[in-house]
Structures are given as structure tokens and as C-alpha cells.
Motif scaffolding. Structure first.
Motif, short mmCIF file in Angstrom:
data_model
loop_
_atom_site.label_atom_id
_atom_site.label_comp_id
_atom_site.label_asym_id
_atom_site.label_seq_id
_atom_site.Cartn_x
_atom_site.Cartn_y
_atom_site.Cartn_z
N MET A 13 0.85 -1.54 -0.23
CA MET A 13 -0.09 -0.26 0.10
C MET A 13 0.64 0.83 0.22
O MET A 13 0.59 2.11 -1.12
N ALA A 14 1.88 1.54 0.86
CA ALA A 14 2.49 2.29 0.57
C ALA A 14 3.58 2.31 -0.25
O ALA A 14 3.44 3.80 -0.71
N PHE A 15 4.23 1.85 -1.14
CA PHE A 15 4.21 1.29 -2.83
C PHE A 15 3.45 1.94 -3.22
O PHE A 15 4.51 3.26 -4.25
N GLN A 16 1.74 1.06 -3.37
CA GLN A 16 1.28 2.71 -4.25
C GLN A 16 1.01 3.60 -4.18
O GLN A 16 0.93 4.78 -5.06
N PHE A 17 1.04 4.00 -3.04
CA PHE A 17 0.89 5.60 -3.00
C PHE A 17 2.10 6.29 -3.26
O PHE A 17 1.67 7.27 -4.00
N GLN A 18 3.15 5.54 -3.13
CA GLN A 18 4.97 6.69 -3.27
C GLN A 18 4.42 6.52 -4.87
O GLN A 18 5.54 7.40 -5.39
N ALA A 19 3.73 5.88 -5.44
CA ALA A 19 4.41 5.45 -6.83
C ALA A 19 4.21 6.64 -7.25
O ALA A 19 5.12 7.52 -8.36
N VAL A 20 3.22 7.71 -7.18
CA VAL A 20 3.44 8.86 -8.12
C VAL A 20 4.31 9.97 -7.59
O VAL A 20 4.96 10.03 -9.10
N ALA A 21 4.62 10.15 -7.18
CA ALA A 21 6.03 10.45 -6.54
C ALA A 21 7.30 10.52 -6.96
O ALA A 21 8.02 11.11 -7.68
N ALA A 22 7.33 8.90 -7.00
CA ALA A 22 8.76 8.13 -7.48
C ALA A 22 8.43 8.60 -9.14
O ALA A 22 9.47 8.78 -9.41
N LEU A 23 6.92 8.26 -9.86
CA LEU A 23 7.66 8.51 -11.26
C LEU A 23 7.06 9.71 -11.60
O LEU A 23 6.86 10.16 -12.73
N SER A 24 7.17 10.74 -11.02
CA SER A 24 6.57 11.58 -11.26
C SER A 24 6.85 12.86 -12.77
O SER A 24 6.06 13.48 -13.42
N PRO A 25 7.97 12.60 -13.08
CA PRO A 25 9.15 13.26 -14.17
C PRO A 25 8.45 12.92 -15.41
O PRO A 25 7.71 13.21 -16.54
N LEU A 26 8.07 11.37 -15.03
CA LEU A 26 8.05 10.34 -16.08
C LEU A 26 5.95 11.05 -16.31
O LEU A 26 5.79 11.08 -17.31
N LEU A 27 5.46 10.68 -15.35
CA LEU A 27 3.59 11.15 -15.65
C LEU A 27 3.37 12.10 -16.28
O LEU A 27 2.71 12.54 -16.62
N MET A 28 4.52 13.67 -15.60
CA MET A 28 4.05 14.85 -16.37
C MET A 28 4.81 14.77 -17.71
O MET A 28 3.73 16.02 -18.36
N GLU A 29 5.43 14.35 -18.34
CA GLU A 29 5.47 14.20 -19.27
C GLU A 29 4.72 12.83 -20.48
O GLU A 29 4.17 13.84 -21.67
N ALA A 30 4.52 12.19 -19.80
CA ALA A 30 3.28 11.34 -20.40
C ALA A 30 2.13 12.42 -20.27
O ALA A 30 1.30 11.99 -21.60
N GLY A 59 -7.68 -0.77 -9.55
CA GLY A 59 -7.44 0.83 -9.81
C GLY A 59 -5.98 0.53 -10.18
O GLY A 59 -4.97 1.58 -11.24
N GLY A 60 -5.30 -0.60 -9.80
CA GLY A 60 -3.41 -0.15 -10.72
C GLY A 60 -3.65 -1.52 -11.82
O GLY A 60 -2.23 -0.44 -13.17
N THR A 61 -4.17 -1.59 -12.20
CA THR A 61 -4.51 -1.72 -13.84
C THR A 61 -4.96 -0.29 -15.05
O THR A 61 -4.45 -0.50 -15.65
N MET A 62 -5.52 0.07 -14.32
CA MET A 62 -6.29 1.65 -14.82
C MET A 62 -5.11 1.89 -14.88
O MET A 62 -5.33 2.72 -16.34
N VAL A 63 -4.18 2.90 -13.72
CA VAL A 63 -3.52 3.59 -14.25
C VAL A 63 -2.02 2.83 -15.18
O VAL A 63 -1.58 3.69 -15.64
N ALA A 103 9.89 2.70 -3.00
CA ALA A 103 9.12 3.28 -3.78
C ALA A 103 10.12 3.67 -4.46
O ALA A 103 10.36 3.83 -5.80
N LEU A 104 11.12 5.01 -3.83
CA LEU A 104 11.71 6.10 -4.82
C LEU A 104 12.41 5.37 -5.12
O LEU A 104 13.82 6.04 -5.99
N MET A 105 13.47 4.34 -4.31
CA MET A 105 14.69 3.35 -5.36
C MET A 105 14.53 2.64 -6.03
O MET A 105 15.41 2.88 -7.35
N LEU A 106 13.18 2.20 -5.78
CA LEU A 106 12.64 1.10 -7.38
C LEU A 106 12.03 1.12 -8.13
O LEU A 106 12.72 1.30 -9.66
N LEU A 107 11.64 2.40 -8.29
CA LEU A 107 10.34 2.13 -8.96
C LEU A 107 10.90 3.26 -10.07
O LEU A 107 10.86 3.07 -11.92
#
Length: 382
Positions: free
Chosen positions: A19-36, A85-89, A147-151
Motif C-alpha cells: 500500500m505504501a509502495f502504491q501511494f508513493q508511486a506517483v511521487a517516484a514516477l512524477s517526472p515521467l507522469l508529467m511528460e506522459a 486501480g493499478g490496472t487502470m493506471v 518505491a523511491l529507490m526501485l520504481l
């Protein structure tokens, strides 16, 4: 099936870590999400906060439904929502679908947060409960750190979808492990006959919820506004980030120690007071003695962590086995409401004053308020 409560703790720890991993995914992947998706930091912030938003609406109903149909079934449903939710994103290129998926993820996360805490209390009530709770709570910072380390590495290696699907696999593994190996301890009913028969001391439970909520909101002030304050005082952005990261590392290391001390000494309230008062007293020092900022962050990273596990045992002091599902729903509803309001309040003070230090002072005040709530909690339980 297993009757070893420490193995049960490991199962619950892993599920909450995902759950923590999923919560932090947006912050960890934020540069790619902003671009996509062609979005900015404001939208990233919205997505981060959106994960907590369902808590205001579903924490109490989730506890009530579990009281009727059983914890394991409803937690399994929560994990399935996280998978949906994970499938949708993972498959979408639409902003609206991304938002909907994030909200569904958060709904599942709320169910896990409320009910697995109750499940842990079922297994450890009266037996190393502070130690177990401290270890369990540590799943959150550990999951965030992983999440910050691996994603980002996974996304760089195989694309953002690869990172999302890897996360999906972790949640799926948690679902399978829980389904195969978790069961309620002997003497705990899987379901509760009727909710009308469930009662508990609302005043004491509300005060316990406020202690936990204010504790976490004070902690949020550090991560939300600590770097801005340090930059304001002349630190570089990299240095400011390193100092706050060091706080997080020390916090994670010290967190289980607080639970062990509470169980070994039997003085959990003293440990909670030490944690809360030290934060309230020492955090403002950073504003008036910037040269001591690193020292204060290191000391508080240890002292403030000591109270987390003992604080989370407070609901168990007033809830019976029959009332725990619904009671934890009430407890976490208070937590989510305050967590949604607290950082905005601190940020508003900082914006109004043009000084990030005001948010830090607000956090110190919240920590002191939590200590006051603990005092009244004990009076309410006498």
C-alpha cells in the motif's frame, strides 16, 4: 494456515508495504507522469493527496462492513480494488482514467489501513502489542523508501507501464499470501452478529484518534515544509533534501525501538509524552538557531519515532474484540479528516506569513495538542 503471530505480522507488514509502495508511486514516477500526461506539479500534488481522500468517506463504512462480513474478506476486497486501480493506471493514456484509478487504489488502501490494524490488535492484544505495532507501522516508511529507490529504475529500464505492472504484481502477491495464510486468532469471531450490539466509549476513542492524527500531521509538516524552510535559511536544495531524508532514515530505525521500550518498561504513555513534547519544544529551535538544524533533525528523527508504535495501541485500550472493526473505522476517519486539513492549514499559515517556518511552528503546536489529547484520553478511560 499459521498460528504463529509473528508470521501473521509479517503477512500484514508485507500487505501494508505494498500500500505504501502504491501511494508513493506517483511521487517516484512524477517526472515521467508529467511528460506522459502533459501535467504539472499541481496535478502531481492532487494525485498524491487523492490517495487519502477516500478515507474520509470509507474508513467508517469499511469497519462497519468488516464487522458484519469478516476482516479477511473485506481486506481481500480492498486488495482487489488496489489491483483494479493499478490496472487502470497501467493501461491508460487518459488523465480522467488516471484520476479514477488513483481514487480506486486509495479506497482499497483505506480498507487495508483500517482493518489490518484491527487484525494486528486481534493477534497481539496483551502480548508485545507495542513492539508489533511499531514494526507494523514501519511498513509505511520502508515501502515509501523502496518505491523511491526501485520504481524510477524500473521505469527507466522498461518504461512507466513496466513500473506500474511490477507494482501490480506486488499487490497481487499480497492478495495471494493473505488468502492462503491469514486467519483470525482463536477466540475472535469472524463476523459480528449485529452492529446494533456494538458499543464503545466514543469520547476516549475520539481522543485516541486525535492523538494519532495530530502526531502524523506534525510529522507531515517536516516533510512538506522542512526542505522549504532550510532553503529559506540558506541551505541548497540538495542539502535540504538530504537533511530531511536523514530524518526519515533515523525515524525508520528508531520506530521499532519505541515499541520494544513500551513493552519492556510498561510505561508507554511516558514514551509518547517524550516523543510529542520533544517535537513541540525542539522543532521551533530550527527557526531561531538555523545552525542547529542538522542536529535537531537527527535528534527528533529518533525521539519522535519512539511514540508511533505506542500511540497506535491506544484504541486497543478501549475497544473490545467485538467493537474493534467499527471502532477502528471511527479512529481512522478522524485520522483521515485531520490529515486532509492539517497540511493545508500549515501551508496557509506559511503563505500568509511568507515564511515556511510558520508551518513548522504549526507542526510543533499540533504535537503539543496531541500530548494534551493523550492527557484527556487517560482521564476518559479512568
Amino acid at each position: 494456515m499459521t498460528s504463529n503471530r509473528w508470521l501473521i505480522l509479517a503477512i500484514l507488514f508485507f500487505a501494508r508495504l505494498t500500500m505504501a509502495f502504491q501511494f508513493q508511486a506517483v511521487a517516484a514516477l512524477s517526472p515521467l507522469l508529467m511528460e506522459a500526461f502533459g501535467i504539472g506539479l499541481a496535478e502531481i500534488g492532487f494525485l498524491i493527496g487523492l490517495y487519502f481522500a477516500p478515507g474520509i468517506f470509507f474508513a467508517l463504512p469499511g469497519g462497519a462492513v468488516a464487522a458484519r462480513f469478516g476482516d479477511k474478506r473485506i481486506v481481500g476486497a480492498g486488495l482487489l480494488l488496489m489491483l483494479l486501480g493499478g490496472t487502470m493506471v497501467a493501461v491508460t493514456e487518459s488523465w480522467n482514467v488516471l484520476v479514477a484509478g488513483r481514487f480506486i487504489m486509495g479506497t482499497g488502501g483505506v480498507i487495508l489501513n483500517v482493518l489490518m490494524t484491527k487484525m494486528l490488535v486481534d493477534w497481539f492484544a496483551g502480548r508485545e502489542i507495542s513492539t508489533a505495532m511499531a514494526i507494523y507501522i514501519n511498513s509505511w516508511p520502508v515501502g515509501i523508501a523502496l518505491a523511491l529507490m526501485l520504481l524510477p529504475r524500473l521505469a527507466n529500464a522498461g518504461g512507466i507501464a513496466f513500473a506500474w505492472w511490477t507494482l501490480w504484481g506486488l499487490v497481487a502477491a499480497a492478495f495471494v499470501i493473505l488468502a492462503l495464510f491469514y486467519h483470525s486468532p482463536e477466540g475472535i469471531e469472524v463476523t459480528t452478529a449485529t452492529l446494533e450490539r456494538v458499543s464503545f466509549p466514543y469520547v476516549a476513542l475520539t481522543l485516541a484518534g486525535l492523538v494519532w492524527a495530530l502526531y502524523n500531521t506534525a510529522l507531515a509538516m517536516v516533510f512538506s515544509f522542512g526542505p522549504a524552510l532550510l532553503v529559506q535559511q540558506g541551505w541548497s536544495l540538495t542539502q535540504a533534501g538530504s537533511v530531511t531524508s536523514l530524518f526519515m532514515v533515523l525515524f525508520s530505525i528508531a520506530l521499532p525501538i519505541g515499541g520494544i521500550l513500551a513493552d519492556r518498561t510498561g510505561h508507554k504513555d511516558a514514551i509518547i509524552y517524550l516523543s510529542l513534547i520533544s517535537f513541540a519544544v525542539l522543532m521551533p529551535v530550527i527557526l531561531y538557531a538555523p545552525a542547529l538544524a542538522l542536529t535537531v533533525f537527527c535528534v527528533l528523527g529518533i525521539l519522535f519515532a519512539l511514540g508511533a508504535g505506542p500511540v497506535m495501541t491506544l484504541p486497543g485500550d478501549v475497544l473490545t474484540p467485538k467493537s474493534r472493526s467499527l471502532g477502528m473505522g471511527v479512529f481512522f476517519t478522524i485520522y483521515y479528516v485531520v490529515m486532509m486539513m492539517g497540511p493545508r492549514f500549515g501551508g496557509g499559515l506559511a503563505d500568509a506569513a511568507g515564511d515556511a517556518g510558520m508551518a513548522i511552528l504549526a507542526g510543533a503546536g499540533m504535537s503539543f495538542a496531541a500530548a494534551v489529547c493523550l492527557l484527556f484520553f487517560r482521564r476518559a478511560t479512568v
